[in-house]
Structure formats: structure tokens, C-alpha cells
Design an enzyme around this catalytic site. Structure first.
Site, PDB file in Angstrom:
ATOM      1  N   CYS A  56       0.840  -1.208   0.000  1.00 36.33           N
ATOM      2  CA  CYS A  56       0.000   0.000   0.000  1.00 36.33           C
ATOM      3  C   CYS A  56       0.870   1.250   0.000  1.00 36.33           C
ATOM      4  CB  CYS A  56      -0.921   0.007   1.215  1.00 36.33           C
ATOM      5  SG  CYS A  56      -2.019  -1.423   1.298  1.00 36.33           S
ATOM      6  N   ARG A 133      -7.829  -4.743  -2.744  1.00 35.63           N
ATOM      7  CA  ARG A 133      -7.224  -3.694  -3.564  1.00 35.63           C
ATOM      8  C   ARG A 133      -8.135  -3.459  -4.768  1.00 35.63           C
ATOM      9  NH1 ARG A 133      -2.420  -2.433  -1.840  1.00 35.63           N
ATOM     10  NH2 ARG A 133      -1.722  -4.335  -0.864  1.00 35.63           N
TER      11      ARG A 133
HETATM   12  C1  BEZ Z   1       0.625  -4.637   1.893  1.00 38.34           C
HETATM   13  O1  BEZ Z   1       1.839  -4.820   1.827  1.00 38.34           O
HETATM   14  O2  BEZ Z   1       0.105  -3.591   1.547  1.00 38.34           O
HETATM   15  C2  BEZ Z   1      -0.238  -5.744   2.418  1.00 38.34           C
HETATM   16  C3  BEZ Z   1       0.179  -7.040   2.192  1.00 38.34           C
HETATM   17  C4  BEZ Z   1      -0.575  -8.078   2.692  1.00 38.34           C
HETATM   18  C5  BEZ Z   1      -1.751  -7.822   3.384  1.00 38.34           C
HETATM   19  C6  BEZ Z   1      -2.169  -6.496   3.569  1.00 38.34           C
HETATM   20  C7  BEZ Z   1      -1.409  -5.467   3.080  1.00 38.34           C
END
Ligand code: BEZ
Length: 222
Positions: A56, A133
Site C-alpha cells: 500500500c 485492492r
Molecule cells: C501490503 O503490503 O500492503 C499488504 C500485504 C498483505 C496484506 C495487507 C497489506
């Protein structure tokens, strides 16, 4: 066994391309917002699973850096997650400190999940309430024109988001369709024939079901 109608749980139909984007009013890192106030502009509404997470963060940095490119396409970015406003503010500040990037778009808080549920951003049977996402391309009339959904583990491509946005605008302005991997300036395609007469009358020596034409704006501004 297929359950009889009265045993099928009643759930709202998932949003589809062509639906009106559900309106919402919410607190954001840039003050209160009402989605309907964005009419007349394109909106890229995108959810992320959680603040302070690596993928993110990479998306926020890249989207912030590309802010001017979205603005040039009359498109506003609106981020959303279930995290609280105070979490969003802390994360944005940390992004600024670590990456020297100012997040120039509002980040909506949705702790009650009302917006996330309305948009289908929350996976059914998910172990937690994190939003997927998800990305919604909303046109100036408030209509959903394209949707993307990635798992939490895979970051979106800002280049692809800009490409899809430009393609939607090209289709609208020039009554054409865009081929695989189209980018602004590339040749576009005539829409498919809608009736047999036109198809049979086609007196062209090129492939009648794949007719290219130059992008009208190709070279513009060069
Ligand atoms: C992230 O890196 O944004 C992420 C990865 C796995 C689960 C939730 C967020």
C-alpha cells in the site's frame, strides 16, 4: 444440491460496469467529502487493505508522484480503507518523512465498512474486514466505467491505471475502440459492425473485422 429459492441468502447484486457509483459522504484526510460533488470530473476510487503496509505504501508513493498526470486527465484520486482518519493521517505523515512525498489526494476513513460493503471492496468470508485492492473508474456522470480487483499481496500499476483512464476517454471522445495494450497516440480501431448489411458491404482490402485508424490526437502537442 441446488438450494431452493427460499434458502438462497439474499445479497445485493455486485456492482457492475454501467452502474451508478453509490454515493457516500465521509471524513477524509482533506476534510469531509461527498462523492457527488465530484460530478464533472473522473474519479479513481481505490481501496487498500491497511495503512502502514508495504504494498500500500508503494502504491501511495507512486500515485502521489503521478498526481499531475491524473489531473491532466481531469481525474481525481480518492483512496479508502477501513482504517481510522487518525491512522491515515499518521501514515501520510510517515510517507512524507520517509519518501519526501506529499499525498495529494483524500484518504477516506470507513471504519463502519458501510462504503466498502456498498462497493464490494470487502471480501466475503474474509478473516478480517480489510478492504481488497479494488479500483473503480467513475466517469463525470458518476457511472462506473471499469473496475479492477487485486489481492492484498500484489500492487497495482499506476501506468496501467493511467492507460485505462486514457482509453476510456478516447472511446468516449472519438467513437472508437482500443486494441490490446493501447496507449495514447497508437492506432485505434473502428467499432465492430452492428449489422449484416454493413459487414457484407465492407469493400476494404484490410481485415473487415479489425480495421485500424490513426489516433486523431496522435502527434498533438508535439
Ligand atoms: C501490503 O503490503 O500492503 C499488504 C500485504 C498483505 C496484506 C495487507 C497489506
Amino acid at each position: 444440491m441446488v438450494p431452493s429459492d427460499d434458502k438462497v441468502p439474499c445479497r445485493p447484486r455486485p456492482l457492475q460496469i454501467g452502474d451508478t457509483a453509490p454515493n457516500f459522504q465521509a471524513r477524509t484526510t482533506m476534510g469531509d467529502m461527498n462523492l457527488s460533488n465530484y460530478r464533472g470530473r473522473w474519479v479513481l476510487l481505490f481501496s487498500h487493505p491497511a495503512d502502514f503496509t508495504p504494498v500500500c505504501t508503494s502504491e501511495f508513493v507512486a500515485l502521489s508522484r503521478a498526481g499531475a498526470q491524473f489531473k491532466a486527465l481531469n481525474c481525481e484520486l480518492v483512496a479508502i480503507s477501513v482504517d481510522s482518519l487518525y491512522s491515515h493521517l499518521g501514515w501520510i505523515r510517515a510517507i512524507h518523512e520517509h519518501f519526501g512525498v506529499t499525498v495529494g489526494f483524500p484518504v477516506v476513513e470507513d471504519p463502519s465498512l458501510v462504503i466498502g460493503r456498498a462497493y464490494g471492496m470487502i471480501a466475503e468470508d474474509a478473516p478480517d474486514a480489510a478492504t481488497l485492492r479494488s479500483t473503480f473508474f467513475i466517469d463525470p456522470d458518476g457511472i462506473i466505467r471499469a473496475m479492477l480487483c487485486y489481492p492484498a499481496t500484489i500492487g497495482r500499476s499506476v501506468e496501467e491505471l493511467l492507460r485505462v483512464l486514457a482509453a476510456l476517454q478516447k472511446v468516449d471522445s472519438d467513437n472508437v475502440v482500443t486494441p490490446e495494450g493501447w496507449r495514447p497516440g497508437d492506432d485505434v480501431l473502428f467499432p465492430p459492425y452492428q449489422d449484416q448489411v454493413s459487414a457484407l458491404d465492407a469493400t476494404t482490402n484490410v481485415c473487415w473485422f479489425h480495421r485500424t485508424q490513426p489516433d486523431k490526437q496522435a502527434g498533438a502537442g508535439k
